[in-house]
Each structure stands twice: as structure tokens, then as C-alpha cells.
Design a protein around this motif. Structure first.
Motif, PDB file in Angstrom:
ATOM      1  N   GLY A  70     -27.169  13.987   4.889  1.00  0.00           N
ATOM      2  CA  GLY A  70     -27.572  14.422   3.625  1.00  0.00           C
ATOM      3  C   GLY A  70     -26.953  13.174   2.294  1.00  0.00           C
ATOM      4  O   GLY A  70     -27.533  12.961   1.429  1.00  0.00           O
ATOM      5  N   VAL A  71     -25.698  12.817   2.683  1.00  0.00           N
ATOM      6  CA  VAL A  71     -25.115  11.852   1.802  1.00  0.00           C
ATOM      7  C   VAL A  71     -25.461  10.600   2.170  1.00  0.00           C
ATOM      8  O   VAL A  71     -25.469  10.231   3.561  1.00  0.00           O
ATOM      9  N   ALA A  72     -25.642   9.660   1.614  1.00  0.00           N
ATOM     10  CA  ALA A  72     -26.059   7.941   1.762  1.00  0.00           C
ATOM     11  C   ALA A  72     -27.250   8.130   2.550  1.00  0.00           C
ATOM     12  O   ALA A  72     -27.681   7.250   3.415  1.00  0.00           O
ATOM     13  N   LEU A  73     -28.408   9.052   2.248  1.00  0.00           N
ATOM     14  CA  LEU A  73     -29.492   9.181   2.968  1.00  0.00           C
ATOM     15  C   LEU A  73     -30.356   9.046   1.765  1.00  0.00           C
ATOM     16  O   LEU A  73     -30.614   9.763   0.788  1.00  0.00           O
ATOM     17  N   THR A  74     -31.505   8.094   1.804  1.00  0.00           N
ATOM     18  CA  THR A  74     -32.493   7.866   0.870  1.00  0.00           C
ATOM     19  C   THR A  74     -33.816   8.290   1.406  1.00  0.00           C
ATOM     20  O   THR A  74     -34.350   7.733   2.625  1.00  0.00           O
ATOM     21  N   ILE A  75     -34.675   8.893   0.649  1.00  0.00           N
ATOM     22  CA  ILE A  75     -35.928   9.264   0.937  1.00  0.00           C
ATOM     23  C   ILE A  75     -37.094   8.583  -0.045  1.00  0.00           C
ATOM     24  O   ILE A  75     -36.928   8.642  -1.073  1.00  0.00           O
ATOM     25  N   PHE A  76     -37.693   7.562   0.629  1.00  0.00           N
ATOM     26  CA  PHE A  76     -38.639   6.757  -0.092  1.00  0.00           C
ATOM     27  C   PHE A  76     -40.167   7.351  -0.007  1.00  0.00           C
ATOM     28  O   PHE A  76     -40.596   7.721   0.873  1.00  0.00           O
ATOM     29  N   LEU A  77     -40.450   7.661  -1.449  1.00  0.00           N
ATOM     30  CA  LEU A  77     -41.933   8.366  -1.813  1.00  0.00           C
ATOM     31  C   LEU A  77     -42.531   7.510  -2.748  1.00  0.00           C
ATOM     32  O   LEU A  77     -41.789   6.909  -3.473  1.00  0.00           O
ATOM     33  N   ARG A  78     -43.790   7.702  -2.745  1.00  0.00           N
ATOM     34  CA  ARG A  78     -44.901   7.241  -3.896  1.00  0.00           C
ATOM     35  C   ARG A  78     -44.342   7.979  -5.238  1.00  0.00           C
ATOM     36  O   ARG A  78     -44.009   9.001  -5.265  1.00  0.00           O
ATOM     37  N   PRO A  79     -44.382   7.165  -6.323  1.00  0.00           N
ATOM     38  CA  PRO A  79     -43.960   7.826  -7.432  1.00  0.00           C
ATOM     39  C   PRO A  79     -44.671   9.278  -8.076  1.00  0.00           C
ATOM     40  O   PRO A  79     -44.419   9.908  -8.716  1.00  0.00           O
ATOM     41  N   ASP A  80     -46.067   9.387  -7.452  1.00  0.00           N
ATOM     42  CA  ASP A  80     -46.826  10.444  -7.798  1.00  0.00           C
ATOM     43  C   ASP A  80     -46.825  11.664  -6.891  1.00  0.00           C
ATOM     44  O   ASP A  80     -47.584  12.683  -7.064  1.00  0.00           O
ATOM     45  N   GLN A  81     -45.840  11.459  -5.926  1.00  0.00           N
ATOM     46  CA  GLN A  81     -45.643  12.528  -5.054  1.00  0.00           C
ATOM     47  C   GLN A  81     -44.726  13.606  -5.743  1.00  0.00           C
ATOM     48  O   GLN A  81     -43.705  12.937  -6.370  1.00  0.00           O
ATOM     49  N   PRO A  82     -44.884  14.871  -5.633  1.00  0.00           N
ATOM     50  CA  PRO A  82     -44.140  16.013  -6.397  1.00  0.00           C
ATOM     51  C   PRO A  82     -42.784  16.130  -5.895  1.00  0.00           C
ATOM     52  O   PRO A  82     -41.734  16.809  -6.272  1.00  0.00           O
ATOM     53  N   GLN A  83     -42.293  15.768  -4.587  1.00  0.00           N
ATOM     54  CA  GLN A  83     -41.348  16.233  -3.789  1.00  0.00           C
ATOM     55  C   GLN A  83     -40.018  15.077  -4.401  1.00  0.00           C
ATOM     56  O   GLN A  83     -40.056  14.208  -4.818  1.00  0.00           O
ATOM     57  N   THR A  84     -38.866  15.850  -4.221  1.00  0.00           N
ATOM     58  CA  THR A  84     -37.559  15.003  -4.351  1.00  0.00           C
ATOM     59  C   THR A  84     -36.956  15.162  -2.946  1.00  0.00           C
ATOM     60  O   THR A  84     -37.481  15.628  -1.873  1.00  0.00           O
ATOM     61  N   ALA A  85     -35.623  14.461  -2.755  1.00  0.00           N
ATOM     62  CA  ALA A  85     -35.005  14.542  -1.719  1.00  0.00           C
ATOM     63  C   ALA A  85     -34.407  16.155  -1.104  1.00  0.00           C
ATOM     64  O   ALA A  85     -34.454  16.214   0.007  1.00  0.00           O
ATOM     65  N   LEU A  86     -34.459  16.764  -2.148  1.00  0.00           N
ATOM     66  CA  LEU A  86     -34.057  18.098  -1.691  1.00  0.00           C
ATOM     67  C   LEU A  86     -35.109  18.879  -0.944  1.00  0.00           C
ATOM     68  O   LEU A  86     -34.971  20.133  -0.346  1.00  0.00           O
ATOM     69  N   HIS A  87     -36.446  18.522  -1.248  1.00  0.00           N
ATOM     70  CA  HIS A  87     -37.534  19.163  -0.666  1.00  0.00           C
ATOM     71  C   HIS A  87     -37.917  19.051   0.967  1.00  0.00           C
ATOM     72  O   HIS A  87     -38.552  19.840   1.417  1.00  0.00           O
ATOM     73  N   PHE A  88     -36.955  18.288   1.451  1.00  0.00           N
ATOM     74  CA  PHE A  88     -37.014  17.893   2.865  1.00  0.00           C
ATOM     75  C   PHE A  88     -35.736  18.463   3.388  1.00  0.00           C
ATOM     76  O   PHE A  88     -34.590  17.817   3.122  1.00  0.00           O
ATOM     77  N   ASN A  89     -35.644  19.459   4.439  1.00  0.00           N
ATOM     78  CA  ASN A  89     -34.413  19.693   4.979  1.00  0.00           C
ATOM     79  C   ASN A  89     -33.777  18.434   5.868  1.00  0.00           C
ATOM     80  O   ASN A  89     -34.712  17.850   6.777  1.00  0.00           O
ATOM     81  N   HIS A  90     -32.644  18.066   5.498  1.00  0.00           N
ATOM     82  CA  HIS A  90     -32.391  16.496   6.165  1.00  0.00           C
ATOM     83  C   HIS A  90     -32.224  16.527   7.580  1.00  0.00           C
ATOM     84  O   HIS A  90     -32.211  15.472   8.101  1.00  0.00           O
ATOM     85  N   MET A  91     -31.855  17.597   8.015  1.00  0.00           N
ATOM     86  CA  MET A  91     -31.756  17.684   9.545  1.00  0.00           C
ATOM     87  C   MET A  91     -33.090  18.010  10.349  1.00  0.00           C
ATOM     88  O   MET A  91     -32.972  17.658  11.496  1.00  0.00           O
ATOM     89  N   LYS A  92     -34.111  17.872   9.796  1.00  0.00           N
ATOM     90  CA  LYS A  92     -35.470  17.836  10.147  1.00  0.00           C
ATOM     91  C   LYS A  92     -36.222  16.682   9.626  1.00  0.00           C
ATOM     92  O   LYS A  92     -37.611  16.892   9.988  1.00  0.00           O
ATOM     93  N   LEU A  93     -35.962  15.737   9.231  1.00  0.00           N
ATOM     94  CA  LEU A  93     -36.720  14.655   8.641  1.00  0.00           C
ATOM     95  C   LEU A  93     -37.616  14.339   9.580  1.00  0.00           C
ATOM     96  O   LEU A  93     -38.731  13.723   9.249  1.00  0.00           O
ATOM     97  N   PRO A  94     -37.393  14.050  10.792  1.00  0.00           N
ATOM     98  CA  PRO A  94     -38.448  13.247  11.583  1.00  0.00           C
ATOM     99  C   PRO A  94     -39.794  14.277  12.001  1.00  0.00           C
ATOM    100  O   PRO A  94     -40.709  13.506  12.223  1.00  0.00           O
ATOM    101  N   LEU A  95     -39.710  15.401  11.361  1.00  0.00           N
ATOM    102  CA  LEU A  95     -40.986  16.416  11.376  1.00  0.00           C
ATOM    103  C   LEU A  95     -41.986  15.723  10.412  1.00  0.00           C
ATOM    104  O   LEU A  95     -43.109  15.764  10.615  1.00  0.00           O
TER     105      LEU A  95
END
Length: 271
Positions: free
Chosen positions: A184-209
Motif C-alpha cells: 500500500g505504501v510506495a505502490l502506484t496505480i496508473f489509470l486514465r484521467p477520465d476513470q473515476p477510481q483512486t488508489a483507495l478504490h482497489f484493495n491493494h492485497m487483491k490488485l492482480p484481480l
């Protein structure tokens, strides 16, 4: 390609859900978060451990949104306002209490998304953790090496997973070196600017889903603290690695701009 680095740091935000410790009402949550002793301890962790790395990033092209409530007690509200006014990269967002925590996070982040960016590197940062002085520069550089994976799906996480777990106790600070994936720390989630999610929207322990996950295991990139006021006191899974005491002192200074003495004092005061 224009990459915006955009993060969220929650400082004693009165909201329901989104935390390990649940409360049934806003009043219960407020009483817990705004307890004077707890606020004093949280500020010490924030000012001593978290803040120095953000004030000295080698790449200053980032935005860190500090999210709190409009009724945060003094002197902490004034301190946060002063920080935001003095530091272009820090933005203060006052979000009223909301039951749906992810909606609150989105409300804090949305005004700061740059629509001109090709990709937004979202990150979360707890107010009692630290990232290395070159975290922003490393995330931007390493993303450039794997951006083809992002282009295929519009989502990608970059996990800088070598860190130190700082256990605080009455005897001071214990440093446990770990390679901890998707911490969760030093973890970056790259999204398009028009996508509504933030880093908090993804459970960091299940990101490969939801997306490709790229682990970068060198160099040392984060410090995660574990103490009496931690939302989660669990170190979590990880791979141990070794560091000599003298080298630990050098790495604390070189990678984070911190000293062992300051962290030992902080740990004793905040255990």
C-alpha cells in the motif's frame, strides 16, 4: 507521455468504513479520532516520519492531497493549512463526514486530476509511513519501462516493494527489513484521467484481480510503522532481507532524510 503523480493522505478523517477499526456513528468516530492524546501522537508520526520525504522529493512534479474534516481541532487544522500554503505539492481538502468512504476519497481527489495528463499515477499514503526521497522520480521512470502493459488495459500497478517495518515500543524502534508486495505504501496505480477510481478504490492485497502488477524490488523505497495507534498492527506477509546496523543508519539518511535518533525518540513517544 504526460504522467501526473497524484496521491491521497488521510489525516484523522471522520468517515465511516474504509478502516480496520469500525465505528457505528460519526460521533463515535469523531470521539476516537479527535482524542487529544491520539491527535498529538498522529501529528508526531506525520511530522517526523511521513512529511520529510514529501518535502524533499527529487522530482517535485507531484500532488499530495491531505484529506481531513472541516472540524479538525486546532492547532492541527492551522498546521495543515500552513503546510499547504507553503508547499505547492500539498493540497488540503476538507471533506464533510461521509458514510461511503470511497466516495469521500473521490471527492478529495477529483478536483486535482489533470485532464491534460495521458495517465494518472494514483497513490495512497498513510500519515505514519514514509517513502524514499526518489519515490516520485522512480515511479515515473519505472512506468516508462512498462507502459505497454498499461496501454493494453488502461490499468497497471507498480509495486516498489522493498521496505523497512518500524515496530515502535517502549524500548524504541525495531527495524525489520521486508520485501512486502502490494503493501500500500510506495505502490502506484496508473489509470486514465477520465476513470473515476483512486488508489483507495482497489484493495491493494487483491490488485492482480483487476490489473497487471509489476514488482520493483530495489532499491529500498518505504518505511511502514507499526505502533499502538496503527489502524492495522499486522506486519503482513513478506520476504525477509538483511541489512547491517551501520548500513541501516546510512540508508535512513540517504534514502529518507531521517536519523535513527529521531525515529527512536518517535517510537518511544508513540508506542
Amino acid at each position: 507521455m504526460r504522467v501526473q503523480m497524484l496521491g491521497l493522505c488521510r489525516f484523522s478523517y471522520v468517515g465511516l468504513r474504509g478502516y480496520q477499526q469500525d465505528h457505528a456513528t460519526f460521533d463515535e468516530r469523531r470521539a476516537f479520532l479527535y482524542d487529544p492524546g491520539r491527535l498529538a501522537r498522529r501529528w508526531r508520526w506525520f511530522a517526523t516520519l511521513a512529511l520529510p520525504g514529501w518535502l524533499a522529493q527529487t522530482d517535485p512534479d507531484f500532488t499530495l492531497v491531505i484529506m481531513t474534516g472541516p472540524d479538525l481541532p486546532e492547532p492541527y487544522m492551522s498546521r495543515l493549512r500552513d503546510l499547504a500554503e507553503a508547499t505547492p505539492q500539498l493540497r488540503l481538502e476538507l471533506v464533510p463526514p461521509m458514510e461511503l468512504h470511497l466516495d469521500a476519497c473521490r471527492a478529495a481527489i477529483a478536483p486535482h486530476v489533470d485532464p491534460r495528463a495521458d495517465v494518472v499515477g494514483h497513490f495512497r499514503h498513510d500519515d505514519d509511513d514514509a517513502v524514499a526521497l526518489d519515490y516520485v522520480a522512480s515511479a515515473r521512470r519505472d512506468f516508462a519501462q512498462v507502459q505497454g502493459l498499461w496501454q493494453a488495459e488502461g490499468k497497471l500497478s507498480l509495486d516498489h516493494s522493498r521496505g523497512l517495518m518500524l515496530r515502535a515500543g517502549a524500548g524504541g524502534a525495531e527495524f525489520v527489513p521486508r520485501i512486502a508486495h502490494n503493501m500500500g505504501v510506495a505502490l502506484t496505480i496508473f489509470l486514465r484521467p477520465d476513470q473515476p477510481q483512486t488508489a483507495l478504490h482497489f484493495n491493494h492485497m487483491k490488485l492482480p484481480l483487476w490489473m497487471p502488477v509489476v514488482a520493483v524490488t530495489r532499491p529500498l523505497m518505504f518505511i511502514r510503522s507499526i505502533h499502538a495507534d496503527s489502524d492495522s498492527g499486522d506486519m503482513g506477509p513478506g520476504i525477509p532481507w538483511r541489512i547491517e546496523e551501520a548500513e541501516l543508519d546510512r540508508q535512513l539518511s540517504r534514502r529518507f532524510g531521517l536519523t535513527r535518533a529521531d525515529l527512536e525518540s518517535l517510537a518511544r513517544a508513540g508506542s
